[in-house]
Write a protein that holds these residues in place. Structure first.
Motif, short mmCIF file in Angstrom:
data_model
loop_
_atom_site.label_atom_id
_atom_site.label_comp_id
_atom_site.label_asym_id
_atom_site.label_seq_id
_atom_site.Cartn_x
_atom_site.Cartn_y
_atom_site.Cartn_z
N SER A 199 14.28 11.99 3.39
CA SER A 199 14.27 12.42 4.79
C SER A 199 13.53 13.75 4.87
O SER A 199 13.79 14.66 4.08
N VAL A 200 12.63 13.85 5.84
CA VAL A 200 11.86 15.07 6.05
C VAL A 200 12.43 15.76 7.29
O VAL A 200 12.35 15.23 8.39
N LEU A 201 13.03 16.95 7.08
CA LEU A 201 13.68 17.69 8.16
C LEU A 201 12.82 18.89 8.57
O LEU A 201 12.17 19.50 7.73
N ALA A 233 0.81 -1.21 0.00
CA ALA A 233 0.00 0.00 0.00
C ALA A 233 0.85 1.27 0.00
O ALA A 233 0.40 2.30 -0.46
N GLN A 234 2.07 1.18 0.52
CA GLN A 234 2.94 2.35 0.55
C GLN A 234 3.32 2.73 -0.88
O GLN A 234 3.81 1.91 -1.64
N GLN A 235 3.06 3.96 -1.22
CA GLN A 235 3.41 4.42 -2.55
C GLN A 235 4.92 4.50 -2.70
O GLN A 235 5.64 4.68 -1.73
N ARG A 236 5.35 4.36 -3.93
CA ARG A 236 6.77 4.44 -4.25
C ARG A 236 6.96 5.56 -5.27
O ARG A 236 6.03 5.92 -5.98
N LEU A 246 14.94 15.92 1.79
CA LEU A 246 16.20 15.52 1.16
C LEU A 246 16.00 14.18 0.48
O LEU A 246 15.59 13.21 1.11
N VAL A 247 16.32 14.13 -0.81
CA VAL A 247 16.22 12.89 -1.57
C VAL A 247 17.64 12.45 -1.91
O VAL A 247 18.37 13.16 -2.59
N ALA A 248 18.04 11.30 -1.39
CA ALA A 248 19.36 10.74 -1.69
C ALA A 248 19.17 9.46 -2.48
O ALA A 248 18.43 8.57 -2.07
N ALA A 249 19.83 9.39 -3.62
CA ALA A 249 19.77 8.20 -4.47
C ALA A 249 21.17 7.60 -4.55
O ALA A 249 22.10 8.24 -5.03
N ARG A 250 21.30 6.38 -4.02
CA ARG A 250 22.59 5.70 -4.05
C ARG A 250 22.52 4.58 -5.08
O ARG A 250 21.66 3.70 -5.00
N GLN A 251 23.41 4.66 -6.06
CA GLN A 251 23.47 3.60 -7.06
C GLN A 251 24.25 2.45 -6.45
O GLN A 251 25.46 2.54 -6.23
N ARG A 252 23.55 1.37 -6.13
CA ARG A 252 24.16 0.26 -5.39
C ARG A 252 25.29 -0.41 -6.16
O ARG A 252 26.25 -0.85 -5.57
N ILE A 272 11.90 14.24 10.77
CA ILE A 272 10.55 14.03 11.29
C ILE A 272 10.12 12.62 10.94
O ILE A 272 9.55 11.90 11.74
N THR A 273 10.43 12.24 9.72
CA THR A 273 10.17 10.90 9.22
C THR A 273 11.09 10.67 8.04
O THR A 273 11.69 11.60 7.51
N SER A 274 11.21 9.43 7.64
CA SER A 274 12.00 9.12 6.45
C SER A 274 11.42 7.90 5.76
O SER A 274 10.69 7.11 6.36
N TYR A 275 11.71 7.80 4.50
CA TYR A 275 11.25 6.69 3.67
C TYR A 275 12.46 6.11 2.97
O TYR A 275 13.40 6.84 2.65
#
Length: 189
Positions: A133-135, A19-22, A59-65, A177-180
């Motif tokens: 991350s929501v700051l 149910a969690q949107q992506r 803050l949106v961080a994208a790590r290329q694994r 505050i929260t993070s995904y």
């Protein structure tokens, strides 16, 4: 009976995860962008923060694994209580910056759904770990608070340590505050 309870619990967890949107990813002219889930703005703690008059930073961080490289973007949203408008700023991976103001929450949500550019790639497939991350305030507001505490009432000097560092460390540094977090196998053909 115990197995049935465990099976129901696993099914409930699976349904919650589904149910969690992506984020929805796109690539145009070699640049990968993500449209962030609208549910983020609807979360109670985020809505409360957005209405506070302080800047909420996403803050949106994208790590290329497969490469280990990290890139990302920053979105800042502040509700101006005096003028009753939303002030937004978007800083993308390459430093491209956009500022706007909106008179309604609907316009803010439409802006939110606009894909944010995260990185350039010509690969056909990218394995990503994306973290949002929501700051509770912006970097500029944190810098202002640091300067104010440093100067206020002779508490100390810039970089002076002691009480100033203790105040900054316990009250100013932004904790999310929260993070995904999403793991994404992105086919970009």
């Amino acid at each position: 009976m115990r197995r049935a309870g465990l099976a129901i619990a696993l099914l409930a967890v699976t349904l919650c995860v589904r149910a969690q949107q992506r984020p929805a990813f796109t690539r145009s002219a070699g640049v990968v962008a993500a449209a962030l889930p609208s549910e983020v703005l609807q979360q109670a703690s985020v809505k409360k923060q957005l209405g506070s008059g302080l800047t909420t930073t996403f803050l949106v961080a994208a790590r290329q694994r497969d490469r280990g490289t990290i890139t990302g973007a920053r979105l800042e949203v502040r509700y101006d209580l005096w003028d009753e408008v939303w002030l937004v700023k978007r800083v993308e991976f390459d430093g491209k910056t956009e500022r706007q103001r909106f008179a309604s929450a609907e316009a803010l949500e439409k802006w939110w759904r606009t894909p944010v550019r995260l990185f350039a790639s010509d690969a056909d497939r990218v394995l990503l770990q994306v973290e949002l991350s929501v700051l509770p305030f912006s970097a500029a507001e944190e810098d202002d608070a640091r300067a104010w505490i440093t100067k206020a009432g002779g508490v100390g000097t810039a970089g002076g340590g002691g009480l100033v560092d203790a105040l900054i460390g316990t009250t100013i540094s932004a904790k999310p505050i929260t993070s995904y977090r999403w793991n994404v196998d992105l086919a970009l053909r």
